[in-house]
Design a protein around this motif. Structure first.
Motif, PDB file in Angstrom:
ATOM      1  N   ASP A   5       0.855  -1.183   0.000  1.00 30.87           N
ATOM      2  CA  ASP A   5       0.000   0.000   0.000  1.00 30.87           C
ATOM      3  C   ASP A   5       0.891   1.234   0.000  1.00 30.87           C
ATOM      4  N   PRO A   6       0.725   2.140  -0.967  1.00 36.74           N
ATOM      5  CA  PRO A   6       1.555   3.357  -0.985  1.00 36.74           C
ATOM      6  C   PRO A   6       1.482   4.154   0.322  1.00 36.74           C
ATOM      7  N   ALA A   7       0.381   4.028   1.060  1.00 35.99           N
ATOM      8  CA  ALA A   7       0.249   4.748   2.325  1.00 35.99           C
ATOM      9  C   ALA A   7       1.283   4.294   3.345  1.00 35.99           C
ATOM     10  N   GLY A   8       1.799   3.071   3.198  1.00 37.32           N
ATOM     11  CA  GLY A   8       2.745   2.541   4.171  1.00 37.32           C
ATOM     12  C   GLY A   8       4.023   3.351   4.265  1.00 37.32           C
ATOM     13  N   PRO A  67       9.652  -6.447  -4.606  1.00 34.31           N
ATOM     14  CA  PRO A  67      11.056  -6.866  -4.571  1.00 34.31           C
ATOM     15  C   PRO A  67      11.694  -6.627  -3.202  1.00 34.31           C
ATOM     16  N   ALA A  68      11.273  -5.571  -2.500  1.00 30.71           N
ATOM     17  CA  ALA A  68      11.838  -5.288  -1.176  1.00 30.71           C
ATOM     18  C   ALA A  68      11.488  -6.403  -0.202  1.00 30.71           C
ATOM     19  N   PHE A  69      10.235  -6.875  -0.253  1.00 18.08           N
ATOM     20  CA  PHE A  69       9.857  -7.992   0.609  1.00 18.08           C
ATOM     21  C   PHE A  69      10.645  -9.240   0.231  1.00 18.08           C
ATOM     22  N   ALA A  70      10.747  -9.535  -1.049  1.00 21.31           N
ATOM     23  CA  ALA A  70      11.449 -10.742  -1.503  1.00 21.31           C
ATOM     24  C   ALA A  70      12.892 -10.749  -1.019  1.00 21.31           C
ATOM     25  N   ALA A  89       9.788  -2.329   7.816  1.00 28.13           N
ATOM     26  CA  ALA A  89       9.790  -3.410   6.835  1.00 28.13           C
ATOM     27  C   ALA A  89      10.597  -4.599   7.340  1.00 28.13           C
ATOM     28  N   HIS A  90      11.803  -4.325   7.863  1.00 29.25           N
ATOM     29  CA  HIS A  90      12.647  -5.405   8.371  1.00 29.25           C
ATOM     30  C   HIS A  90      11.963  -6.115   9.529  1.00 29.25           C
ATOM     31  N   SER A  91      11.380  -5.345  10.442  1.00 28.78           N
ATOM     32  CA  SER A  91      10.709  -5.922  11.603  1.00 28.78           C
ATOM     33  C   SER A  91       9.534  -6.789  11.176  1.00 28.78           C
ATOM     34  N   CYS A  92       8.782  -6.311  10.209  1.00 24.37           N
ATOM     35  CA  CYS A  92       7.604  -7.031   9.727  1.00 24.37           C
ATOM     36  C   CYS A  92       7.986  -8.398   9.159  1.00 24.37           C
ATOM     37  N   VAL A  93       9.018  -8.432   8.318  1.00 20.37           N
ATOM     38  CA  VAL A  93       9.426  -9.693   7.695  1.00 20.37           C
ATOM     39  C   VAL A  93      10.033 -10.627   8.738  1.00 20.37           C
ATOM     40  N   ALA A  94      10.805 -10.088   9.666  1.00 18.16           N
ATOM     41  CA  ALA A  94      11.413 -10.919  10.707  1.00 18.16           C
ATOM     42  C   ALA A  94      10.347 -11.545  11.605  1.00 18.16           C
ATOM     43  N   GLU A  95       9.262 -10.801  11.878  1.00 14.34           N
ATOM     44  CA  GLU A  95       8.157 -11.352  12.665  1.00 14.34           C
ATOM     45  C   GLU A  95       7.452 -12.465  11.890  1.00 14.34           C
TER      46      GLU A  95
END
Length: 283
Positions: free
Chosen positions: A155-158, A201-204, A169-175
């Motif tokens: 979501d662009p709002a993020g 791509p950032a999530f990947a 972003a890092h915290s979200c993926v690590a969780e």
């Protein structure tokens, strides 16, 4: 071609993230591999190279606790990552109905009794399963406040909402990785990871790192589209009777600018929906 396993993927990612100097090894010339070599990890763990290769390739899936601890030390894993490694080797029993979480009426009533604090319940895949009026108002800038990972990455709002987006972003993926370790076969977590890897791509890139960290008590710095900057503390609680759920509560320091902003959010959240819609239609 050898079968890929969650254990093998984790070991390979953590090995490739290390440099020789990270583990006290000399580095001579140009290296042809990313990170440490398999034989270097095997040497540091005190095992044969062949055995470690079998672990990464999925041909050995039941190392002893002593071997597991030796590998964890060789890879410089912290306590949480070591626990994650143990779970990948001996996965806990599958959680039934994890994809269809239901929030108890008592918990919903408790959240609604906090009119000044945003509170919401997360499932293992960071799905928002329930939210009180303040949490709904807090996330009103998103197209859909249904999944924290999707909100952060798709979501662009993020990008505007999370002032330190990289950390969020890092915290979200690590969780999400931590939750994956509790249930590697979870259809919901795997479905979401596949979706986000394709969409972002950032999530990947972060997902491939296999970093593991559960939700912490660190503060958050947010920017709401109507009430501005928010500097909040928060607490996360495991829900008795539904240990795969987390209750998250955001709090503002009394007398702070964030507390004043929360009060403005509370006032707008308390207005009857019909009045809010009527005012929007009139503008």
């Amino acid at each position: 071609m050898h079968q890929t396993t969650p254990l093998g993927e984790f070991l390979r990612a953590r090995r490739e993230a290390l440099k020789p100097q990270d583990v006290g090894l000399p580095e001579y010339g140009r290296r042809r591999v990313k990170g440490l070599r398999r034989e270097e990890v095997a040497m540091l763990a005190g095992m044969s190279s062949d055995y470690y290769v079998r672990l990464e390739q999925g041909r050995e899936s039941s190392p002893s606790p002593q071997v597991t601890e030796a590998v964890a030390r060789a890879l410089n894993l912290d306590e949480e990552a070591t626990e994650h490694l143990h779970r990948l080797i001996q996965p806990p029993a599958r959680r039934r109905d994890a994809a269809n979480d239901q929030v108890s009426p008592q918990l919903r009533q408790l959240m609604d009794s906090w009119p000044a604090s945003p509170a919401f319940v997360l499932g293992p895949a960071l799905d928002i399963l329930a939210a009180n009026a303040m949490a709904t108002a807090l996330h009103e800038g998103f197209a859909a406040a249904d999944n924290l990972a999707r909100m952060v990455f798709c979501d662009p709002a993020g990008r505007a909402f999370y002032q330190d987006w990289e950390r969020a972003a890092h915290s979200c993926v690590a969780e999400l990785r931590a939750a994956y370790g509790h249930d590697p076969e979870s259809p919901r977590i795997n479905e979401l990871a596949d979706e986000l890897c394709s969409a972002s791509p950032a999530f990947a890139e972060l997902w491939a790192r296999h970093d593991v960290k559960s939700k912490t008590q660190e503060g958050k710095h947010l920017r709401h589209p109507r009430v501005g900057d928010l500097h909040i503390g928060f607490s996360a609680f495991t829900v008795n009777g539904a240990p795969h759920q987390q209750l998250v509560v955001y709090q503002a320091e009394p007398g702070s600018a964030t507390a004043a902003a929360f009060e403005r959010l509370r006032s707008s959240a308390a207005r009857p929906k019909e009045m809010t819609l009527h005012r929007s239609d009139a503008t």
